[in-house]
Design a protein around this motif. Structure first.
Motif, PDB file in Angstrom:
ATOM      1  N   LEU A  83       0.827  -1.213   0.000  1.00 40.36           N
ATOM      2  CA  LEU A  83       0.000   0.000   0.000  1.00 40.36           C
ATOM      3  C   LEU A  83       0.861   1.262   0.000  1.00 40.36           C
ATOM      4  O   LEU A  83       0.520   2.250  -0.666  1.00 40.36           O
ATOM      5  N   ALA A  94      -7.622   7.062  -6.873  1.00 42.79           N
ATOM      6  CA  ALA A  94      -7.402   5.986  -5.907  1.00 42.79           C
ATOM      7  C   ALA A  94      -6.465   6.417  -4.793  1.00 42.79           C
ATOM      8  O   ALA A  94      -6.306   5.690  -3.818  1.00 42.79           O
ATOM      9  N   GLY A  96      -6.587   8.711  -2.390  1.00 37.41           N
ATOM     10  CA  GLY A  96      -7.194   8.843  -1.056  1.00 37.41           C
ATOM     11  C   GLY A  96      -7.514   7.501  -0.429  1.00 37.41           C
ATOM     12  O   GLY A  96      -7.296   7.285   0.764  1.00 37.41           O
ATOM     13  N   TRP A  97      -8.042   6.590  -1.235  1.00 35.36           N
ATOM     14  CA  TRP A  97      -8.379   5.251  -0.726  1.00 35.36           C
ATOM     15  C   TRP A  97      -7.120   4.478  -0.349  1.00 35.36           C
ATOM     16  O   TRP A  97      -7.096   3.784   0.673  1.00 35.36           O
ATOM     17  N   LEU A  98      -6.111   4.584  -1.179  1.00 34.73           N
ATOM     18  CA  LEU A  98      -4.857   3.884  -0.873  1.00 34.73           C
ATOM     19  C   LEU A  98      -4.194   4.451   0.374  1.00 34.73           C
ATOM     20  O   LEU A  98      -3.674   3.693   1.206  1.00 34.73           O
ATOM     21  N   ALA A 100      -5.723   6.015   2.894  1.00 37.08           N
ATOM     22  CA  ALA A 100      -6.523   5.612   4.055  1.00 37.08           C
ATOM     23  C   ALA A 100      -6.265   4.144   4.407  1.00 37.08           C
ATOM     24  O   ALA A 100      -6.119   3.796   5.584  1.00 37.08           O
ATOM     25  N   ALA A 101      -6.187   3.290   3.396  1.00 33.87           N
ATOM     26  CA  ALA A 101      -5.920   1.869   3.644  1.00 33.87           C
ATOM     27  C   ALA A 101      -4.531   1.674   4.248  1.00 33.87           C
ATOM     28  O   ALA A 101      -4.345   0.859   5.160  1.00 33.87           O
TER      29      ALA A 101
END
Length: 162
Positions: A83, A94, A96-98, A100-101
């Protein structure tokens, strides 16, 4: 076993290479004012986080004795490092999602390390203090090794000046 030993050796270099990748990834994929975020937030947090996780991992007696991490460590670090590398690619839509993950997995990895450290430290604490040889800790059924009294020699000096 070789994979677990390779992860053991990878932990310290990754503290330097993953932040470097974020900086290189910014230069290759992003550009612009994101450099401020990379320099002041991403690079220090990945560096300090990886060093902290390395410290927690290497402080476990089983890791020191085997010079290999557990399979839980392999899975957790693989996901977190993957990640982090993906965040360094700055993928539009992607990112922001990456990010956050990566943060969630990093926090989960801290808890995983603390749980494993606590699991190994339970009991009488002797394994927690053990550093090199597991054989020096007597098992549950083994009697403690016999100790003998040490010989004491007393030398008396007299200062007679007559």
């Amino acid at each position: 076993m070789r994979l677990r030993q390779a992860f053991f050796r990878w932990l310290i270099p990754s503290a330097f290479l993953l932040p470097l990748w974020l900086f290189i990834g910014w230069g290759v994929f992003q550009g612009g004012w994101a450099i401020l975020w990379v320099l002041f937030i991403a690079v220090p947090s990945v560096f300090v986080g990886q060093l902290f996780l390395t410290l927690l991992t290497r402080s476990r007696p089983s890791v020191r004795a085997e010079r290999a991490v557990s399979w839980w460590d392999v899975a957790g670090f693989t996901v977190w490092h993957g990640l982090t590398i993906a965040v360094g690619c700055f993928i539009d839509g992607a990112f922001g999602w990456l990010l956050a993950a990566a943060v969630v997995v990093g926090i989960g990895l801290v808890w995983l390390q603390l749980w494993q450290l606590w699991s190994e430290a339970k009991g009488n604490g002797a394994r927690f203090r053990e550093t090199i040889a597991w054989s020096t800790v007597p098992g549950v059924d083994e009697p403690a090794p016999a100790t003998r009294a040490h010989e004491v020699i007393v030398v008396r000096e007299s200062d007679e000046r007559s």
